[in-house]
Every structure is written in structure tokens, then in C-alpha cells.
Scaffold this active site. Structure first.
Site, PDB file in Angstrom:
ATOM      1  N   SER A 283     -31.079 -17.469 -81.243  1.00  0.00           N
ATOM      2  CA  SER A 283     -31.128 -18.624 -82.098  1.00  0.00           C
ATOM      3  C   SER A 283     -30.176 -18.316 -83.474  1.00  0.00           C
ATOM      4  O   SER A 283     -29.858 -17.154 -83.513  1.00  0.00           O
ATOM      5  CB  SER A 283     -32.438 -18.864 -82.753  1.00  0.00           C
ATOM      6  OG  SER A 283     -32.564 -19.698 -83.885  1.00  0.00           O
TER       7      SER A 283
ATOM      8  N   TYR B  28     -40.410 -16.319 -86.816  1.00  0.00           N
ATOM      9  CA  TYR B  28     -39.514 -16.842 -85.820  1.00  0.00           C
ATOM     10  C   TYR B  28     -38.227 -16.154 -85.943  1.00  0.00           C
ATOM     11  O   TYR B  28     -37.813 -15.498 -85.204  1.00  0.00           O
ATOM     12  CB  TYR B  28     -39.316 -18.235 -85.867  1.00  0.00           C
ATOM     13  CG  TYR B  28     -38.361 -18.844 -84.758  1.00  0.00           C
ATOM     14  CD1 TYR B  28     -38.773 -18.995 -83.531  1.00  0.00           C
ATOM     15  CD2 TYR B  28     -37.128 -19.327 -85.177  1.00  0.00           C
ATOM     16  CE1 TYR B  28     -37.853 -19.575 -82.668  1.00  0.00           C
ATOM     17  CE2 TYR B  28     -36.168 -19.831 -84.096  1.00  0.00           C
ATOM     18  CZ  TYR B  28     -36.743 -19.958 -82.848  1.00  0.00           C
ATOM     19  OH  TYR B  28     -35.859 -20.860 -81.871  1.00  0.00           O
TER      20      TYR B  28
END
Ligand code: NAP
Length: 241
Positions: free
Chosen positions: A126, A139
């Protein structure tokens, strides 16, 4: 010879697009995930092989690799937004376990199974692997961990003719992005258009990325021409990072 490809989390979103892209190239593709229904929907009429498994379960992951794969895409992941003050320990641990440990177990099993020279390990990381975000502590920590794993594995496998890379997408138009948009709507009590504008605001192109764009990057990293790209974090974010 037909290349064998495994995509974890291949029943939905980015994973499904990646699985379909490799299948369209004539590869023999297996998709994995916990729920059978999305796997069956993704496989319908495409010839994809269904292999249900939880990436956090060591034995289930090992069982996926009864024969070696040529390309393994560790895509399964979860993410939820919350201020650090509101993150429960169980949610923190679950995020690290699915995203980081799941990628570790997947790559380890792929290599233990005897991945051959020319093999490709690809993690769907990501932009949160490369920068922090205000309300994504778990995250971002997990995805930074994924990148550390990728960079280390890359050095370890290089002499064997295998590469290990990370794709780092910005916001992609999937369920996971919709969850983020819903979270913003709730937290800020704003309508969907405003929440969407906040999400795409970080992308200079001012739009969500299509799952197919991430899939195209995976095809490239798996191609022969990408044989010397190793340990790379490829940003697919419209210039966000
Ligand atoms: P998604 O549609 O929610 O896909 C996540 C997939 O992971 C699902 O198919 C899910 O299937 C699977 N999964 C979750 N936990 C699992 C577990 N314990 N074991 C096995 N499979 C599991 O969201 P997505 O956006 O396509 O996400 C795919 C990857 O891209 C994730 O790693 C995510 O972090 C990354 N990513 C997404 C974005 C974005 O904006 N969408 C941006 C950057 C990176 P089951 O629930 O059936 O197991």
C-alpha cells in the site's frame, strides 16, 4: 510451459482483477480466501481453481502449496480506520496477523514448496507502506512490515533467480476503499461525495484507482522483462507518492 499462479484474497477486488488478468494471459490460476461464495463468483466461467484458506492459519497456507507455483501474489488483507486511542489490542493484532504474518506465511510456503528460478513473489502492500496516515496506525504499521519483509526476502532469493516485490496502491475502487469512505462519512458526519473527495484528494489524479491498473502492474512484475526488478516498492497511486 503454462505458468501456475496463486492469488490470495483472489475472490474480490484487487485480487480478483489480478487473477483474471493472469488467466487472460493463459496462466493456470488458483484463487484463495476464507469465503467460498466470492471465490465461486470470481471463478465462474473463467477456469480459475478455488482453494479456500485463511492466510493466518499456518497449516492451511502450507496446504495450498502441495505443488509449487511460479507466481505467488500475497494480496489478502484487511484495514479499518480509527484514531490510535480507539484501536483495541485485538484489532491491532488481527491487522498485523492478516496483513503481515499472512504475507510471511504465504511467501515462506511458496519457497518451501520449491519455487523455481523465474519465480515471482508479489505482495500487495500500500502507499501506507511508504507513509503514515492520520487514522490508520494498525494498517500502516502492518503494511510497513510487509515492505520490510519484501525487501529482506528479495535479497535472500535473488541468487535463485526469483524476485520479490511490493505493489503499493493508493485508494483502489474496492470494498476496502468503500469501508474507508463509510468510516469518513460516519466520523465526520458528511455525505458520500464529500467523503469520496477526501479519499481521492490525496491522489493528484483526483480519482480512485481501478483494480485492473494494479493487476497490470502485477503482470509486469511477473514478466520476463522485470527479472532485475527486485525488492522494489512500486507505487500505483497517480503520483501520491
Ligand atoms: P477486498 O476486496 O476486501 O479484498 C480483501 C481480500 O482478502 C478478500 O478477498 C478477503 O476474502 C481476503 N482476506 C481477508 N482476510 C483473509 C484471511 N485471513 N485469509 C485469507 N483471505 C483473507 O479489498 P481489496 O481492496 O481488494 O484489498 C486487497 C489488498 O489490497 C489488501 O491487502 C489491501 O490492503 C490492499 N490495498 C487496497 C487498497 C484499496 O484502496 N482498496 C489500497 C492499497 C492496498 P475473505 O474475506 O473471503 O477471506
Amino acid at each position: 510451459m503454462t505458468r501456475r499462479v496463486l492469488v490470495t484474497g483472489g475472490g474480490t477486488g484487487i485480487g480478483r482483477a489480478i487473477a483474471h488478468a493472469f488467466a487472460a494471459q493463459g496462466c493456470q490460476v488458483a484463487i484463495s480466501g476464507r469465503r467460498r461464495e466470492p471465490l465461486e463468483q470470481a471463478a465462474a466461467g473463467t477456469g480459475l481453481e478455488i482453494r479456500p484458506a485463511d492466510v493466518t492459519d499456518e497449516a492451511q497456507v502450507e496446504a495450498l502449496f502441495d505443488t509449487p507455483f511460479d507466481v505467488v501474489v500475497a494480496n489478502a488483507g484487511i484495514g479499518a480506520a480509527a484514531r490510535i486511542e480507539d484501536v483495541e489490542l485485538a484489532d491491532w493484532q488481527q491487522t498485523l496477523t492478516v496483513n503481515m504474518t499472512g504475507t510471511f506465511l504465504t511467501f515462506r510456503a511458496a519457497l518451501r514448496a520449491g519455487m523455481q528460478p523465474g519465480g515471482r513473489l508479489i505482495a500487495i502492500a500500500s502507499t501506507a507502506s511508504l507513509q503514515g496516515g492520520a487514522h490508520i496506525p494498525a494498517y500502516a504499521a502492518s503494511k510497513h512490515g510487509v515492505l520490510g519483509l519484501v525487501r529482506s526476502v528479495a535479497q535472500g532469493v535473488a541468487k535463485r533467480g526469483i524476485t520479490c516485490n511490493a505493489i503499493c496502491p493508493g485508494f483502489v475502487d474496492t470494498e476496502l476503499a468503500q469501508t474507508a469512505i463509510n468510516g469518513l462519512m460516519e466520523r465526520h458526519e458528511i455525505p458520500r461525495e464529500k467523503a469520496l473527495a477526501m479519499v481521492v484528494g490525496g491522489n493528484p489524479m483526483q480519482r480512485l484507482i481501478a483494480p485492473e491498473e494494479v493487476a497490470a502492474t502485477a503482470l509486469f512484475l511477473a514478466s520476463e522483462g522485470a527479472a532485475s526488478i527486485n525488492g522494489h516498492a512500486m507505487s500505483v497511486s497517480g503520483g501520491e507518492i
